[in-house]
Motif scaffolding. Sequence first.
Motif, mmCIF file in Angstrom:
data_model
loop_
_atom_site.group_PDB
_atom_site.id
_atom_site.type_symbol
_atom_site.label_atom_id
_atom_site.label_comp_id
_atom_site.label_asym_id
_atom_site.label_seq_id
_atom_site.Cartn_x
_atom_site.Cartn_y
_atom_site.Cartn_z
ATOM 1 N N ASP A 103 1.544 -4.250 -2.227
ATOM 2 C CA ASP A 103 2.732 -4.795 -2.878
ATOM 3 C C ASP A 103 3.385 -3.726 -3.757
ATOM 4 O OD1 ASP A 103 4.682 -6.615 -3.493
ATOM 5 O OD2 ASP A 103 3.315 -8.113 -4.321
ATOM 6 N N TRP A 104 4.619 -4.029 -4.185
ATOM 7 C CA TRP A 104 5.364 -3.154 -5.084
ATOM 8 C C TRP A 104 4.990 -3.457 -6.538
ATOM 9 C CZ3 TRP A 104 7.941 0.818 -3.156
ATOM 10 C CH2 TRP A 104 8.473 0.746 -1.871
ATOM 11 N N TYR A 105 4.856 -2.391 -7.347
ATOM 12 C CA TYR A 105 4.541 -2.543 -8.770
ATOM 13 C C TYR A 105 5.445 -1.623 -9.591
ATOM 14 C CZ TYR A 105 0.400 -4.955 -7.126
ATOM 15 O OH TYR A 105 -0.446 -5.851 -6.507
ATOM 16 N N PRO A 106 5.972 -2.127 -10.729
ATOM 17 C CA PRO A 106 6.801 -1.271 -11.580
ATOM 18 C C PRO A 106 6.014 -0.047 -12.051
ATOM 19 C CG PRO A 106 6.985 -3.575 -12.243
ATOM 20 C CD PRO A 106 5.858 -3.498 -11.262
ATOM 21 N N VAL A 107 6.585 1.124 -11.870
ATOM 22 C CA VAL A 107 5.901 2.367 -12.228
ATOM 23 C C VAL A 107 5.500 2.382 -13.694
ATOM 24 C CG1 VAL A 107 6.296 4.840 -12.559
ATOM 25 C CG2 VAL A 107 6.879 3.775 -10.382
ATOM 26 N N ARG A 108 6.365 1.880 -14.572
ATOM 27 C CA ARG A 108 6.098 1.945 -16.016
ATOM 28 C C ARG A 108 4.906 1.083 -16.429
ATOM 29 N NH1 ARG A 108 8.192 -2.536 -18.646
ATOM 30 N NH2 ARG A 108 9.516 -3.863 -17.353
ATOM 31 N N LYS A 109 4.484 0.154 -15.560
ATOM 32 C CA LYS A 109 3.356 -0.712 -15.895
ATOM 33 C C LYS A 109 2.044 -0.242 -15.275
ATOM 34 C CE LYS A 109 6.084 -4.942 -16.550
ATOM 35 N NZ LYS A 109 6.263 -6.358 -16.138
ATOM 36 N N VAL A 110 2.088 0.790 -14.443
ATOM 37 C CA VAL A 110 0.868 1.285 -13.793
ATOM 38 C C VAL A 110 0.154 2.238 -14.748
ATOM 39 C CG1 VAL A 110 -0.077 2.549 -11.827
ATOM 40 C CG2 VAL A 110 1.921 1.055 -11.511
ATOM 41 N N LYS A 111 -1.019 1.850 -15.200
ATOM 42 C CA LYS A 111 -1.756 2.629 -16.204
ATOM 43 C C LYS A 111 -3.063 3.210 -15.679
ATOM 44 C CE LYS A 111 1.386 1.533 -19.202
ATOM 45 N NZ LYS A 111 2.403 2.536 -19.592
ATOM 46 N N GLN A 112 -3.632 2.607 -14.641
ATOM 47 C CA GLN A 112 -4.915 3.084 -14.121
ATOM 48 C C GLN A 112 -5.002 2.801 -12.631
ATOM 49 O OE1 GLN A 112 -8.370 1.255 -15.885
ATOM 50 N NE2 GLN A 112 -9.805 2.702 -14.973
ATOM 51 N N LEU A 113 -5.394 3.807 -11.875
ATOM 52 C CA LEU A 113 -5.543 3.670 -10.431
ATOM 53 C C LEU A 113 -6.908 4.219 -10.008
ATOM 54 C CD1 LEU A 113 -2.010 4.884 -9.232
ATOM 55 C CD2 LEU A 113 -2.835 2.519 -9.314
ATOM 56 N N ALA A 114 -7.307 3.893 -8.784
ATOM 57 C CA ALA A 114 -8.562 4.400 -8.236
ATOM 58 C C ALA A 114 -8.468 5.913 -7.988
ATOM 59 C CB ALA A 114 -8.882 3.664 -6.934
ATOM 60 N N PHE A 115 -9.648 6.540 -7.818
ATOM 61 C CA PHE A 115 -9.735 7.975 -7.563
ATOM 62 C C PHE A 115 -8.996 8.739 -8.681
ATOM 63 C CE2 PHE A 115 -9.451 5.606 -3.543
ATOM 64 C CZ PHE A 115 -10.706 5.858 -3.015
ATOM 65 N N ASP A 116 -8.239 9.775 -8.293
ATOM 66 C CA ASP A 116 -7.376 10.486 -9.239
ATOM 67 C C ASP A 116 -5.911 10.142 -8.977
ATOM 68 O OD1 ASP A 116 -7.201 11.671 -6.780
ATOM 69 O OD2 ASP A 116 -7.426 13.739 -7.488
ATOM 70 N N HIS A 117 -5.683 8.942 -8.473
ATOM 71 C CA HIS A 117 -4.343 8.566 -8.044
ATOM 72 C C HIS A 117 -3.355 8.405 -9.193
ATOM 73 C CE1 HIS A 117 -5.550 7.087 -3.754
ATOM 74 N NE2 HIS A 117 -5.877 8.344 -3.999
ATOM 75 N N GLN A 118 -3.857 8.126 -10.389
ATOM 76 C CA GLN A 118 -2.950 8.076 -11.542
ATOM 77 C C GLN A 118 -2.368 9.471 -11.814
ATOM 78 O OE1 GLN A 118 -2.149 5.221 -13.012
ATOM 79 N NE2 GLN A 118 -0.738 6.122 -14.500
ATOM 80 N N GLU A 119 -3.196 10.481 -11.713
ATOM 81 C CA GLU A 119 -2.738 11.865 -11.891
ATOM 82 C C GLU A 119 -1.739 12.243 -10.796
ATOM 83 O OE1 GLU A 119 -4.585 16.442 -11.877
ATOM 84 O OE2 GLU A 119 -5.921 14.697 -11.728
ATOM 85 N N ILE A 120 -2.024 11.838 -9.570
ATOM 86 C CA ILE A 120 -1.118 12.124 -8.447
ATOM 87 C C ILE A 120 0.225 11.437 -8.664
ATOM 88 C CG2 ILE A 120 -0.739 11.746 -5.977
ATOM 89 C CD1 ILE A 120 -3.759 12.057 -5.589
ATOM 90 N N LEU A 121 0.184 10.171 -9.057
ATOM 91 C CA LEU A 121 1.414 9.424 -9.302
ATOM 92 C C LEU A 121 2.251 10.091 -10.382
ATOM 93 C CD1 LEU A 121 3.285 6.941 -9.089
ATOM 94 C CD2 LEU A 121 1.728 5.759 -10.667
ATOM 95 N N GLN A 122 1.642 10.477 -11.482
ATOM 96 C CA GLN A 122 2.389 11.076 -12.583
ATOM 97 C C GLN A 122 3.021 12.404 -12.190
ATOM 98 O OE1 GLN A 122 3.166 9.529 -15.427
ATOM 99 N NE2 GLN A 122 2.081 7.791 -14.524
ATOM 100 N N LEU A 123 2.307 13.204 -11.398
ATOM 101 C CA LEU A 123 2.876 14.480 -10.970
ATOM 102 C C LEU A 123 4.054 14.255 -10.024
ATOM 103 C CD1 LEU A 123 2.715 17.525 -11.156
ATOM 104 C CD2 LEU A 123 1.151 17.510 -9.205
#
Length: 237
Positions: free
Chosen positions: A130-150
């Motif tokens: 599903d779609w999720y607002p980027v500003r509300k995504v704070k933690q993801l599996a693996f290192d995906h939070q780092e990937i998303l932010q970059l």
Amino acid sequence: MAEKVTPVLKSARKERQNLQSFFNIAVSVDCVIFGYDKNELFVLLRESELEEYQGLFSLMGDLVRPNEDLTEASYRILFERTGLQHVYMEQVHTFGKVDRHPTGRVITTAYFCLVNMQDQRLAIAGRDVDWYPVRKVKQLAFDHQEILQLCIRQLQERVMERPMIFHLLPTRFSLRELQSVYEAILGVELDRRNFRKRIALKDWITDTQTMEKEVSHRPGKLYQVKSGYLNTTQSYQ
């Protein structure tokens, strides 16, 4: 004059045997799929299937098959996960921390993709996607939070200089809508007059000679991107 020394050549087969441990590394692709709707920048996520990350979400990714290159893999993964083709995609960075994946050594290359959520239907029903607002995504599996932010940072750095933003919009749009997309990506409020001057200088859009209909505010002119700017390759001039 020094005597020429003939080098001792190695066979690829023997060299592979000597370097066997180096060939036990998997390669993957992660697609950061962005969309825009109602003044929000969204990212497409799925529930992680690994018990180590139970309750967390992850990006759209998969291992690269032995018979495909990175570009082929990125488009295959995008199609398998969303049913979409001919989507703008840009390579961002390669992530290779030793412990980034719990099943073993996996090196991944990240791409960001831009999708028009209004006009393009995604084949995601029943897939825990599903779609999720980027500003509300704070933690993801693996290192995906780092990937998303970059990926967000690269999108922010390039979006004012390249006409990639039109992949997030419907065919016809108002300047109000266009400014709202930029503000959602950049995370700042833009001055209306300065923004319109800057867009005019870019010469990316043309007046369709039509107006907005059934809107709660004063109807504005509708524009469309000029021919040749909706480039779905992985770079813009």
